[in-house]
Write a protein that holds these residues in place. Structure first.
Motif, PDB file in Angstrom:
ATOM      1  N   GLY A 108      52.835  20.347  50.669  1.00  0.00           N
ATOM      2  CA  GLY A 108      53.916  21.186  51.156  1.00  0.00           C
ATOM      3  C   GLY A 108      54.161  22.429  50.333  1.00  0.00           C
ATOM      4  O   GLY A 108      53.670  22.574  49.203  1.00  0.00           O
ATOM      5  N   LEU A 109      54.924  23.330  50.917  1.00  0.00           N
ATOM      6  CA  LEU A 109      55.394  24.554  50.287  1.00  0.00           C
ATOM      7  C   LEU A 109      56.908  24.423  50.144  1.00  0.00           C
ATOM      8  O   LEU A 109      57.622  24.236  51.144  1.00  0.00           O
ATOM      9  CB  LEU A 109      55.055  25.763  51.153  1.00  0.00           C
ATOM     10  CG  LEU A 109      53.552  26.076  51.283  1.00  0.00           C
ATOM     11  CD1 LEU A 109      53.279  26.833  52.579  1.00  0.00           C
ATOM     12  CD2 LEU A 109      53.080  26.899  50.089  1.00  0.00           C
ATOM     13  N   TYR A 110      57.400  24.534  48.890  1.00  0.00           N
ATOM     14  CA  TYR A 110      58.796  24.233  48.595  1.00  0.00           C
ATOM     15  C   TYR A 110      59.477  25.435  47.934  1.00  0.00           C
ATOM     16  O   TYR A 110      59.133  25.794  46.794  1.00  0.00           O
ATOM     17  CB  TYR A 110      58.882  23.014  47.675  1.00  0.00           C
ATOM     18  CG  TYR A 110      58.214  21.793  48.241  1.00  0.00           C
ATOM     19  CD1 TYR A 110      58.899  20.924  49.082  1.00  0.00           C
ATOM     20  CD2 TYR A 110      56.872  21.513  47.949  1.00  0.00           C
ATOM     21  CE1 TYR A 110      58.280  19.800  49.611  1.00  0.00           C
ATOM     22  CE2 TYR A 110      56.246  20.392  48.476  1.00  0.00           C
ATOM     23  CZ  TYR A 110      56.951  19.539  49.303  1.00  0.00           C
ATOM     24  OH  TYR A 110      56.329  18.430  49.828  1.00  0.00           O
ATOM     25  N   PRO A 111      60.468  26.061  48.585  1.00  0.00           N
ATOM     26  CA  PRO A 111      61.154  27.228  48.032  1.00  0.00           C
ATOM     27  C   PRO A 111      62.282  26.830  47.082  1.00  0.00           C
ATOM     28  O   PRO A 111      63.461  27.015  47.375  1.00  0.00           O
ATOM     29  CB  PRO A 111      61.684  27.933  49.283  1.00  0.00           C
ATOM     30  CG  PRO A 111      61.935  26.822  50.244  1.00  0.00           C
ATOM     31  CD  PRO A 111      60.868  25.800  49.980  1.00  0.00           C
ATOM     32  N   ARG A 112      61.921  26.316  45.925  1.00  0.00           N
ATOM     33  CA  ARG A 112      62.919  25.797  44.986  1.00  0.00           C
ATOM     34  C   ARG A 112      62.710  26.294  43.562  1.00  0.00           C
ATOM     35  O   ARG A 112      63.271  25.726  42.622  1.00  0.00           O
ATOM     36  CB  ARG A 112      62.901  24.267  45.015  1.00  0.00           C
ATOM     37  CG  ARG A 112      61.550  23.667  44.689  1.00  0.00           C
ATOM     38  CD  ARG A 112      61.471  22.207  45.087  1.00  0.00           C
ATOM     39  NE  ARG A 112      60.139  21.661  44.885  1.00  0.00           N
ATOM     40  CZ  ARG A 112      59.694  20.539  45.443  1.00  0.00           C
ATOM     41  NH1 ARG A 112      60.476  19.851  46.241  1.00  0.00           N
ATOM     42  NH2 ARG A 112      58.474  20.104  45.204  1.00  0.00           N
ATOM     43  N   VAL A 113      61.884  27.328  43.387  1.00  0.00           N
ATOM     44  CA  VAL A 113      61.585  27.790  42.024  1.00  0.00           C
ATOM     45  C   VAL A 113      61.925  29.262  41.825  1.00  0.00           C
ATOM     46  O   VAL A 113      61.493  29.875  40.853  1.00  0.00           O
ATOM     47  CB  VAL A 113      60.107  27.524  41.651  1.00  0.00           C
ATOM     48  CG1 VAL A 113      59.848  26.034  41.556  1.00  0.00           C
ATOM     49  CG2 VAL A 113      59.148  28.166  42.655  1.00  0.00           C
ATOM     50  N   GLY A 114      62.687  29.838  42.733  1.00  0.00           N
ATOM     51  CA  GLY A 114      63.102  31.230  42.581  1.00  0.00           C
ATOM     52  C   GLY A 114      63.114  31.956  43.902  1.00  0.00           C
ATOM     53  O   GLY A 114      62.483  31.521  44.875  1.00  0.00           O
TER      54      GLY A 114
END
Length: 208
Positions: A108-114
């Motif tokens: 997956g691609l997870y938008p949780r690091v900036g």
């Protein structure tokens, strides 16, 4: 590579494809009717997965049925909150197929690091390791990520003791952004920027 339980915190303008081809496998969004095959693959790989990714077995909230997990994945993909794919052996299964061997893992691609970065996470069944699939999946998802002008950095997180997992970002030009002072109590964070990936991708295209 790890898939984490952290809730995404940024909205990133990314529109990943609903079908991604890699050598020997296809990635597509999870569907609720994949739950039986998904669960059997997870249960059949429990010892393999628990060593570094126990939440794959237990789920974000222990006790939640597998059907509900996949429903959450599907809803999040559609809503653009995060993008989790099932990894299936070729040919891609239809909704009526129930063959356990078709499910190779998840990524997956997870938008949780900036606000301008995204994390890639993945797990594979034991039978799918050692043949370059993790690297192929990583390349495909990095390419998808950098297709968005909003993303300037891609990260991966790996358990320090998981040598095969750490080899994937290392050989793809990632650099260690952060390493745990105590290996047993943290994760190694790998990162690569857009310009650096462009050079790596050029080398891959040239067969280097």
């Amino acid at each position: 590579m790890l898939t984490h339980r952290t809730t995404p915190r940024w909205r990133i303008p990314l529109t990943p494809p609903t079908l991604v081809h890699v050598p020997g496998a296809r990635l597509r969004p999870w569907r609720v009717d994949d739950a039986g095959a998904y669960e059997r693959t997870v249960r059949g790989n429990e010892a393999h997965l628990r060593r570094f990714t126990p939440w794959v077995v237990d789920g974000t909230l222990p006790g939640v049925p597998f059907r509900h997990r996949l429903a959450d994945f599907a809803a999040a993909f559609t809503a653009g909150r995060e993008w989790v794919y099932g990894i299936f052996d070729e040919p891609a299964p239809s909704s009526s197929e129930r063959d356990d061997a078709l499910v190779l893992g998840s990524a997956g691609l997870y938008p949780r690091v900036g606000p301008d970065a995204i994390e890639i996470g993945a797990w594979l069944a034991a039978s799918a390791t050692g043949r370059g699939l993790a690297t192929s999946v990583a390349i495909a998802l990095i390419t998808v990520a950098f297709a968005s002008d909003a993303i300037e950095r891609v990260e991966m997180r790996c358990h320090p003791a998981n040598a095969p997992s750490n080899r994937v970002p290392s050989k793809l030009g990632f650099r260690v952004l952060r390493a745990p002072a105590v290996p047993a109590r943290g994760l190694t964070v790998w990162a690569i920027g857009r310009d650096a990936w462009r050079e790596v991708a050029t080398g891959l295209a040239g067969g280097c």
